[in-house]
Design an enzyme around this catalytic site. Structure first.
Site, PDB file in Angstrom:
ATOM      1  N   SER A 152       0.837  -1.198   0.000  1.00 18.88           N
ATOM      2  CA  SER A 152       0.000   0.000   0.000  1.00 18.88           C
ATOM      3  C   SER A 152       0.876   1.254   0.000  1.00 18.88           C
ATOM      4  CB  SER A 152      -0.967  -0.070   1.189  1.00 18.88           C
ATOM      5  OG  SER A 152      -2.007   0.848   1.015  1.00 18.88           O
ATOM      6  N   ASP A 235     -10.145  -5.613  -3.090  1.00 22.90           N
ATOM      7  CA  ASP A 235      -9.467  -4.643  -2.218  1.00 22.90           C
ATOM      8  C   ASP A 235     -10.346  -3.400  -2.055  1.00 22.90           C
ATOM      9  OD1 ASP A 235      -7.763  -2.417  -1.433  1.00 22.90           O
ATOM     10  OD2 ASP A 235      -6.049  -3.700  -1.895  1.00 22.90           O
ATOM     11  N   HIS A 271      -7.398  -6.011   0.974  1.00 25.10           N
ATOM     12  CA  HIS A 271      -6.181  -5.219   1.216  1.00 25.10           C
ATOM     13  C   HIS A 271      -5.370  -5.740   2.414  1.00 25.10           C
ATOM     14  CE1 HIS A 271      -4.074  -1.487   0.164  1.00 25.10           C
ATOM     15  NE2 HIS A 271      -3.942  -1.191   1.444  1.00 25.10           N
TER      16      HIS A 271
HETATM   17  N1  LIG Z   1      -7.453   2.788  10.000  1.00 24.59           N
HETATM   18  C1  LIG Z   1      -7.753   2.735   8.616  1.00 24.59           C
HETATM   19  C2  LIG Z   1      -7.201   1.498   7.946  1.00 24.59           C
HETATM   20  C3  LIG Z   1      -5.709   1.479   7.947  1.00 24.59           C
HETATM   21  C4  LIG Z   1      -5.171   0.351   7.087  1.00 24.59           C
HETATM   22  O1  LIG Z   1      -5.915  -0.422   6.509  1.00 24.59           O
HETATM   23  N2  LIG Z   1      -3.862   0.280   6.950  1.00 24.59           N
HETATM   24  C5  LIG Z   1      -3.298  -0.723   6.109  1.00 24.59           C
HETATM   25  C6  LIG Z   1      -2.405  -0.071   5.120  1.00 24.59           C
HETATM   26  S1  LIG Z   1      -3.359   1.000   4.090  1.00 24.59           S
HETATM   27  C7  LIG Z   1      -2.208   1.754   3.061  1.00 24.59           C
HETATM   28  O2  LIG Z   1      -1.127   2.077   3.311  1.00 24.59           O
HETATM   29  C8  LIG Z   1      -2.535  -1.741   6.948  1.00 24.59           C
HETATM   30  O3  LIG Z   1      -1.620  -2.371   6.489  1.00 24.59           O
HETATM   31  N3  LIG Z   1      -2.968  -1.905   8.196  1.00 24.59           N
HETATM   32  C9  LIG Z   1      -2.341  -2.788   9.142  1.00 24.59           C
HETATM   33  C10 LIG Z   1      -2.993  -4.121   9.270  1.00 24.59           C
HETATM   34  O4  LIG Z   1      -2.553  -4.874  10.145  1.00 24.59           O
HETATM   35  O5  LIG Z   1      -3.895  -4.458   8.491  1.00 24.59           O
HETATM   36  C11 LIG Z   1      -9.230   2.883   8.359  1.00 24.59           C
HETATM   37  O6  LIG Z   1      -9.846   3.469   9.195  1.00 24.59           O
HETATM   38  O7  LIG Z   1      -9.697   2.454   7.286  1.00 24.59           O
END
Ligand SMILES: N[C@@H](CCC(=O)N[C@@H](CSC=O)C(=O)NCC(=O)O)C(=O)O
Length: 293
Positions: A152, A235, A271
């Site tokens: 991402s 995604d 995602h």
């Molecule tokens: N808090 C957010 C969602 C944040 C999120 O999904 N972060 C992803 C990366 S998104 C792009 O860089 C991630 O990898 N999160 C860590 C995990 O453990 O999944 C919201 O409110 O949507």
């Protein structure tokens, strides 16, 4: 060279994962943390290195704990480096207010706007400071064989850093990258804050960090780039228009060098780290081919 402090160590997959902290010059002297996985045997024969850049809201622990990279890294004799995603505690007004900007959202660029520029220099941390500090520490890492991957925001980081420095890396890959940040809400928000300007037309320097623009305009010898990208068709951020993988495909087409970009749409994957951990062994094998050539 700043001294590394080892703050934890775990045995995993025929190697050792150690978390180090050090005061980072790139981050204005703030302490940063990095996880380093070294497969057994690297003391005698230094291992090639794969960086994993994590996404928004993540830390140096997210990829290490959830991406499922260790067994395949051990199998191929590849070391892994998991940096943090931003400075921590820089004290910039508003840096904790929005998960898409500031803490956990460094975007792997060097900020030029005064408000952020003292500490928000993740590009320098990744490209210069970490290889210098880790390379000098005698950990068994061979930075002459170096590849980069990420997810991402970290996919944007991996691809853009590779495309800006194709002679320093053997290959790049990404899971669900923000492929054209200059044109999507996440990138417009971050680039606007860190680099200034409301749009790419107001500040064309944004294109210096945009993987699609970098690929389309790359001066690397045709056929010399090695890029693997996976994106899930389910995604949520693809649906929200944040990832735009088609921009990367169009850029590869414009460059006209066949076979440099493999972009796969994985049916039904979202995602999350369930998606990443499904395909991460294939990404390690992809990089190992070039790291061990
Ligand atoms: N808090 C957010 C969602 C944040 C999120 O999904 N972060 C992803 C990366 S998104 C792009 O860089 C991630 O990898 N999160 C860590 C995990 O453990 O999944 C919201 O409110 O949507």
């Amino acid at each position: 060279m700043p001294a590394l402090t080892a703050t934890s160590s775990n045995r995993v997959a025929g190697g050792t994962l150690t978390k180090y902290t050090f005061p980072s010059a790139s981050l204005g002297g703030l302490t940063t943390a990095v996880n380093v996985y070294v497969p057994d045997g690297a003391a005698a024969a230094p291992a090639p290195v794969l960086f994993y850049l994590a996404g928004l809201t993540c830390t140096e622990d997210t990829g290490a704990q959830k991406a499922g990279l260790f067994n395949s890294a051990a199998q191929h004799g590849v070391a892994l480096v998991f940096p943090d995603t931003s400075p921590r505690g820089a004290g910039v007004d508003g840096e904790e207010a929005d998960w898409q900007l500031g803490t956990g959202a460094g975007f792997y660029i060097d900020a030029t706007e005064e408000k952020w520029s003292k500490s928000y220099n993740m590009y320098s941390l990744i490209t210069d400071e970490l290889p210098a500090v880790l390379g000098a520490a005698g950990l068994g890492l061979d930075f002459s064989r170096w590849s980069i991957t990420g997810h991402s925001m970290g996919g944007h980081g991996a691809l853009s850093i590779y495309l800006k420095n194709p002679s320093r890396f053997r290959s790049a890959s990404a899971f669900a990258p923000i492929a054209n940040p200059a044109a999507v809400p996440w990138g417009i928000g971050a680039f606007g804050a860190y680099l200034g300007g409301e749009s790419v037309s107001a500040n064309p320097t944004w294109l210096e960090h945009d993987s699609s623009a970098l690929l389309a305009g790359s001066k690397a010898a045709p056929g010399s780039l090695h890029i693997l990208v996976d994106v899930g068709t389910a995604d949520q951020f693809l649906a929200a228009g944040q990832l735009t993988p088609e921009a990367l495909e169009q850029a590869a087409e414009k460059r006209g060098a066949a076979g440099e970009l493999t972009l796969r749409r994985q049916e039904g994957y979202d995602h999350s780290y369930y998606f990443i951990s499904t395909f991460s062994p294939e990404h390690v094998a992809f990089h190992a081919k070039y790291l061990k050539a």
